[in-house]
Every structure is written in structure tokens, then in C-alpha cells.
Design a protein around this motif. Structure first.
Motif, PDB file in Angstrom:
ATOM      1  N   LYS A   1     -66.917 -63.969 105.285  1.00 52.29           N
ATOM      2  CA  LYS A   1     -68.324 -63.984 105.391  1.00 52.29           C
ATOM      3  C   LYS A   1     -68.514 -62.493 105.443  1.00 52.29           C
ATOM      4  O   LYS A   1     -68.011 -61.796 106.266  1.00 52.29           O
ATOM      5  CB  LYS A   1     -68.284 -64.762 106.551  1.00 52.29           C
ATOM      6  CG  LYS A   1     -70.096 -64.679 107.106  1.00 52.29           C
ATOM      7  CD  LYS A   1     -70.365 -65.545 108.367  1.00 52.29           C
ATOM      8  CE  LYS A   1     -71.819 -65.635 108.842  1.00 52.29           C
ATOM      9  NZ  LYS A   1     -71.883 -66.371 109.852  1.00 52.29           N
TER      10      LYS A   1
ATOM     11  N   ALA B   1     -72.310 -60.001 105.788  1.00 48.92           N
ATOM     12  CA  ALA B   1     -73.751 -60.032 106.208  1.00 48.92           C
ATOM     13  C   ALA B   1     -74.348 -58.777 105.519  1.00 48.92           C
ATOM     14  O   ALA B   1     -73.813 -57.719 105.389  1.00 48.92           O
ATOM     15  CB  ALA B   1     -73.791 -59.807 107.561  1.00 48.92           C
TER      16      ALA B   1
ATOM     17  N   THR C   1     -74.714 -63.932 104.394  1.00 46.37           N
ATOM     18  CA  THR C   1     -75.835 -63.953 105.224  1.00 46.37           C
ATOM     19  C   THR C   1     -76.512 -62.861 104.919  1.00 46.37           C
ATOM     20  O   THR C   1     -75.991 -61.705 104.436  1.00 46.37           O
ATOM     21  CB  THR C   1     -75.446 -64.184 106.639  1.00 46.37           C
ATOM     22  OG1 THR C   1     -74.659 -63.032 106.986  1.00 46.37           O
ATOM     23  CG2 THR C   1     -74.771 -65.232 107.038  1.00 46.37           C
TER      24      THR C   1
ATOM     25  N   TYR D   1     -80.300 -60.487 106.433  1.00 49.19           N
ATOM     26  CA  TYR D   1     -81.456 -60.323 107.239  1.00 49.19           C
ATOM     27  C   TYR D   1     -82.178 -59.032 106.779  1.00 49.19           C
ATOM     28  O   TYR D   1     -81.684 -58.011 106.574  1.00 49.19           O
ATOM     29  CB  TYR D   1     -80.888 -60.060 108.719  1.00 49.19           C
ATOM     30  CG  TYR D   1     -81.912 -59.664 109.567  1.00 49.19           C
ATOM     31  CD1 TYR D   1     -83.231 -60.473 110.035  1.00 49.19           C
ATOM     32  CD2 TYR D   1     -81.934 -58.399 110.102  1.00 49.19           C
ATOM     33  CE1 TYR D   1     -84.259 -59.988 110.955  1.00 49.19           C
ATOM     34  CE2 TYR D   1     -83.087 -57.803 111.020  1.00 49.19           C
ATOM     35  CZ  TYR D   1     -84.168 -58.812 111.244  1.00 49.19           C
ATOM     36  OH  TYR D   1     -85.230 -58.342 112.079  1.00 49.19           O
TER      37      TYR D   1
ATOM     38  N   CYS E   1     -81.470 -65.141 107.176  1.00 49.23           N
ATOM     39  CA  CYS E   1     -81.419 -65.296 108.966  1.00 49.23           C
ATOM     40  C   CYS E   1     -82.722 -64.721 109.291  1.00 49.23           C
ATOM     41  O   CYS E   1     -83.205 -63.928 108.672  1.00 49.23           O
ATOM     42  CB  CYS E   1     -80.067 -64.729 109.224  1.00 49.23           C
ATOM     43  SG  CYS E   1     -78.678 -65.233 108.859  1.00 49.23           S
TER      44      CYS E   1
ATOM     45  N   ALA F   1     -77.595 -62.815 111.644  1.00 49.46           N
ATOM     46  CA  ALA F   1     -76.550 -62.677 110.008  1.00 49.46           C
ATOM     47  C   ALA F   1     -75.238 -62.118 110.281  1.00 49.46           C
ATOM     48  O   ALA F   1     -74.531 -62.417 109.538  1.00 49.46           O
ATOM     49  CB  ALA F   1     -77.338 -61.776 109.297  1.00 49.46           C
ATOM     50  N   LEU F   2     -74.950 -61.177 111.214  1.00 52.69           N
ATOM     51  CA  LEU F   2     -73.771 -60.751 111.727  1.00 52.69           C
ATOM     52  C   LEU F   2     -72.729 -61.478 112.461  1.00 52.69           C
ATOM     53  O   LEU F   2     -71.590 -61.343 112.456  1.00 52.69           O
ATOM     54  CB  LEU F   2     -74.171 -59.582 112.554  1.00 52.69           C
ATOM     55  CG  LEU F   2     -74.596 -58.467 112.033  1.00 52.69           C
ATOM     56  CD1 LEU F   2     -75.142 -57.103 113.105  1.00 52.69           C
ATOM     57  CD2 LEU F   2     -73.700 -57.526 110.924  1.00 52.69           C
TER      58      LEU F   2
ATOM     59  N   ALA G   1     -69.353 -62.678 110.891  1.00 51.07           N
ATOM     60  CA  ALA G   1     -68.999 -61.973 109.796  1.00 51.07           C
ATOM     61  C   ALA G   1     -67.711 -61.192 109.653  1.00 51.07           C
ATOM     62  O   ALA G   1     -67.327 -60.518 110.793  1.00 51.07           O
ATOM     63  CB  ALA G   1     -70.185 -61.063 109.503  1.00 51.07           C
TER      64      ALA G   1
ATOM     65  N   ALA H   1     -70.172 -56.263 106.888  1.00 53.64           N
ATOM     66  CA  ALA H   1     -71.171 -56.050 106.493  1.00 53.64           C
ATOM     67  C   ALA H   1     -71.588 -54.797 105.958  1.00 53.64           C
ATOM     68  O   ALA H   1     -71.111 -54.092 105.986  1.00 53.64           O
ATOM     69  CB  ALA H   1     -72.277 -55.923 108.058  1.00 53.64           C
TER      70      ALA H   1
END
Ligand code: NAD
Length: 453
Positions: A313, A315, A350, A352, A371, A377-378, A381, A384
């Protein structure tokens, strides 16, 4: 003076509201009826610092109004600014469809002996003002006196209001000394230097300015890549470069490159124009190519930090093409997302942005979760990527990155964060053009960064 502004976008609205604030009577006209309805109710359709207060103050004072029918405005306006969009068309050239449609609506101009000025603010290929003149001359009644002027706009999104009141320069391209004098007087209350020139030079001055900025940005990014490969620290290099008065400190930041509604399309237009007239712009072409490679370069850096991204995942912090605006046109963040999903189908993304979330939701694939906060969002994750240097991101404490994320690994695509401070507190922060300094809590194992346990 009574003025009309055709095209109530970022440029048109700041121009109209700005001149109204200087005491003129301005009507902004736009074919987008929902935009006009919003503006008439005091709603600003996009985020631009200071614009709402400026618009509300001047509509309340009766100096600024909005409409969608130019016929009424033209009855009175002595000066008409054209500020419609000139995006890249389907075949790669700059589309002047909106400009021609705006110009054709000027045919409704009433017959009178008043001499009027049509000032083109939109960025256009060299020679467009002359084409506008011949088109209008052929259609307007003979005794309609109209001067076509090129008055390119240099304001920046995110600071359009400030740039209206404190312009870097005002370029007035006209073949008439009277018109140059009239427009010089009109702009005299603004502090920027006023340069009167011919129309073609004014048009090229705008395209050349954006091309020059694009070249500078791509140069910075290529030297930053060289710094990464040679163990140098690009921010220190940029600092030194910027202290040279022949170079100057601006537009030397390395990152994810340029985007937005101007630099990409204006560089394309310049290259296209140059090819047509046989004066190839190889430097600008190279700058465009270098810029296009930056999202992939960032994805490769991510791949060196986490293994098998398609199971992870990630972000994305920031979606607008730069801070201070909700404009996502040709935003580097969107190109980055496209590159990530192309190379790693199945990756969980994700995103933001403090202002551009609503606009981004309309264009991003449903697989990307947009988000409402950085925390959301984080959350969980594995890494990022900071794509837009909003101030808010600089203030996220290291402890929050560690608390929210599965692994606190930040690829700082704008060198916006204090990497040394974050690294000292156990967050991996990898900038652009600098060697990553790993926090003591992390080690590199099997091609990725993992916490030492
Ligand atoms: N955005 C910037 O920061 C910036 C800076 C300098 C120059 N420019 C140039 O200024 C021009 C306008 O840019 P923008 O960002 O304000 O565009 P924009 O897309 O935000 O707004 C353009 C507006 O023109 C309207 N329009 C289109 N056709 C019309 C018509 N026939 N009659 C009336 N309205 C019409 C659209 O509905 C839209 O509201 C472009 O040529 C751009 O390259 C933009």
C-alpha cells in the motif's frame, strides 16, 4: 474604464476582480453558465488564495459582475480582455477553438464611433493577434474601430491575486502608439515594469518565458540525478548555483518536474511552432523529454525501497500540480499514479491533497482511494510519496508517520521535508538528488528497506 473579460477562469477572474479593485467597472463573461451562476452567488469555483475576498468586495461595491451573454457587455466596454483557455488540441498543437469562438461573439459589437481595444491575455502562438485582427476586420462593420493587442499574462496559479497587484512585468504588444499609451496609463498603478513592444514579440515573450522555466527545471532534475549517482547533495549544489547572479536562485529545485495548465502545453506549442517555421527548439524538446521521465525515475526509487509493490500500500501526498491551487491539469502526481499502476497492477494506492481531492476523484481510477486527511491516506501504508509540497505535509511529526504507517518510508519527491530530522527519529526520508541516510532502526535486506528487529 468600462471593461469586459471573456473567460472567467483563473486568469480572467483575477484580472477582472483586480481591475475592479482599482476602480474600473468590469463584467466577466463565460460560456460556462454554471460557473457564472456560482460566481453571481459569490461562490468561487476554484481555490486561489485571496480571490474570494477580492471578488466579494468588488461585487458588493457594484464594480464587478458576471454574465454569459457578451452582447450586453459589449455595448459599453471600451476594453475587452480575452482570457479563454488555449489547451493542447487533439493533434498536439495549441487549440484556439475557444479563442475563435470568443472572437466570433464580438461580432455582436454595436456600431459606434468609440475606439475599442481587444487585449489577448490567453497564451497563443506567435501571429495570432494578427489573425484575430484580420478575422474581426472582415466581420465587423467598417466603422467599428477596434485595436487588437497582445498582452500576455505572467501570473502564477496559487498567487494570481498577488501577481495581478505585483506583476513581474507588463508586456503590451501593439502596433499603435496611442493604444500603447492608453494601456500604459491603465497599468501605471501597478508596480511592475511596463514594456511596450510589437504583438509578435509579446506573444513570443510569453511562450519563451515558459519554455525557459521548463528548461531550468529539467536542468535541475538532470543534475539532481547526476548528484544521486555520484554521491553529491543536489540541494547544496542548487544553493551554490543560485548564488551565481548570472543563474539566480529560482526554479532550481529538483523533484517530480513541471506540470499544470501552462508549462507542458506552452512548451509543446513552442516546439510545434518552431518546427513549422524551421527554427527547431532542440533544447526545449529535450527539457520536455527529461520531464516525462521523472515519474518513472521516482517509481524506480520506490522499487528500491520496498519489494513487490503490487502487494503493498502506497500513499501519495499531494495531487495538485503545485501547492496553493486545486488545479490537477497535467499534475506530476497523476502521471506518477499512472506509472505506478502501469508497472505494478494491483498496487494499493491512497492519496490525499488539502485542496484538490474533489477534482482528483473525478479523474483518478476507482482503484485509487482519495482520502480526506493525510492520516487516512498514510494509515497502514508501506511507503508514501510526497508529490506536492503543501505546507501541511512539512508539519507531520515523525511520530505520526511511525504511528500511522506500516513502515515509515517517505519518498520526498519535492525535497520538502527535513530529511535529516526525520531520519534521526526513525523515519526513512529519501529526497531527490541526495543520498538516502538510513535511520539506525532500518537495514537494507533482500533489496528493500526493512526495520531492524
Ligand atoms: N492558469 C495560469 O496560471 C495562467 C497563467 C498565465 C497565462 N495563462 C493563459 O491564460 C489563458 C487562460 O488560462 P486559465 O488558466 O485562466 O484558463 P481556465 O481554463 O481556467 O479558464 C478559461 C475559461 O474560459 C471559458 N471560455 C472558453 N471559451 C469561451 C468563450 N468562447 N467565451 C467565454 N468564455 C469561454 C471557460 O469556460 C473557462 O472558464 C490560457 O491561454 C493560459 O495558457 C494561464
Amino acid at each position: 474604464m468600462k471593461m469586459a473579460v471573456i473567460g472567467a477562469g483563473i486568469v480572467g477572474l483575477a484580472t477582472g476582480a483586480g481591475f475592479a479593485d482599482l476602480g474600473h467597472t468590469v463584467q466577466c463573461v463565460d460560456i460556462d453558465t454554471s460557473k457564472i451562476a456560482q460566481l453571481s452567488r459569490g461562490i468561487i469555483p476554484y481555490y486561489e488564495p485571496g480571490l474570494e475576498a477580492l471578488v466579494l468586495r468588488n461585487t458588493a461595491a457594484g464594480r464587478l459582475s458576471f454574465g454569459h451573454d457578451p452582447a450586453k457587455v459589449l455595448l459599453e466596454a471600451e476594453l475587452v480582455f480575452i482570457a479563454v483557455g488555449t489547451p493542447t488540441g487533439d493533434t498536439g498543437e495549441m487549440s484556439l477553438a475557444a479563442l475563435w469562438s470568443a472572437i466570433d461573439r464580438l461580432e455582436a459589437w454595436p456600431q459606434s464611433d468609440v475606439r475599442r481595444i481587444v487585449a489577448i491575455k490567453s497564451t497563443v502562438p506567435v501571429g495570432t493577434s494578427e489573425r484575430v485582427e484580420s478575422r474581426l476586420r472582415g466581420r465587423l462593420p467598417e466603422h467599428c474601430l477596434v485595436d487588437i493587442v497582445s498582452i500576455p499574462e505572467f501570473m502564477r496559479e496559487g498567487s494570481s491575486v498577488r501577481d495581478f497587484f505585483e506583476p513581474s512585468r507588463i508586456v503590451i504588444g501593439t502596433s499603435s502608439a496611442d493604444v500603447a499609451e492608453k494601456l500604459t496609463q491603465l497599468h501605471q498603478r501597478l508596480p511592475g515594469p511596463i514594456l511596450a513592444t510589437d504583438r509578435r514579440s509579446a506573444e513570443l515573450a510569453k511562450l519563451a518565458a515558459n519554455a525557459c522555466l521548463a528548461v531550468k527545471i529539467s536542468f535541475a532534475n538532470e543534475i539532481a540525478a547526476l548528484a544521486e549517482q555520484t554521491g553529491a547533495d543536489y540541494p547544496s549544489v542548487a544553493h551554490s548555483l543560485g548564488l551565481d547572479p548570472r543563474i539566480g536562485p529560482h526554479f532550481l529545485a529538483a523533484g517530480l518536474g513541471f506540470g499544470g495548465s501552462c508549462l507542458p502545453k506552452d512548451t509543446r506549442a513552442l516546439v510545434r511552432l518552431a518546427d513549422e517555421v524551421g527554427a527547431p527548439q532542440t533544447l526545449v524538446e529535450a527539457a520536455v523529454r527529461a520531464n516525462a521521465m521523472l515519474p518513472l525515475r521516482m517509481v524506480r526509487k520506490l522499487e528500491a525501497a520496498i519489494s513487490d509493490p503490487r502487494r503493498r500500500k502506497v500513499a501519495i501526498l499531494g495531487l495538485s500540480f503545485k501547492p496553493g491551487t486545486d488545479d490537477i491539469r497535467e499534475a506530476p502526481a497523476l502521471r506518477l499514479i499512472a506509472e505506478l499502476t502501469r508497472r505494478h497492477p494491483g498496487i494499493t494506492l491512497t492519496a490525499y491533497d488539502p485542496e484538490a481531492g474533489a477534482a482528483a476523484r473525478k479523474v483518478l481510477p476507482s482503484s485509487v482511494t482519495v482520502c480526506d486527511s493525510a492520516e487516512e491516506a498514510l494509515k497502514d501504508a508501506d511507503a508514501a510519496i510526497l508529490a506536492t509540497e503543501w505546507r501541511e505535509f512539512r508539519h507531520i511529526p515523525a511520530d505520526d508517520f511511525k504511528k500511522w504507517m506500516n513502515r515509515p518510508i517517505i519518498m520526498d519527491g519535492r525535497n520538502a521535508l527535513d530529511a535529516a530530522a526525520l531520519n534521526a527519529q526513525g523515519v526513512v526520508c529519501i529526497g531527490v538528488g541526495r543520498l538516502p541516510v538510513l535511520p539506525k532502526e532500518f537495514i537494507r535486506r533482500a533489496g528493500e528497506l526493512v526495520p531492524k528487529i
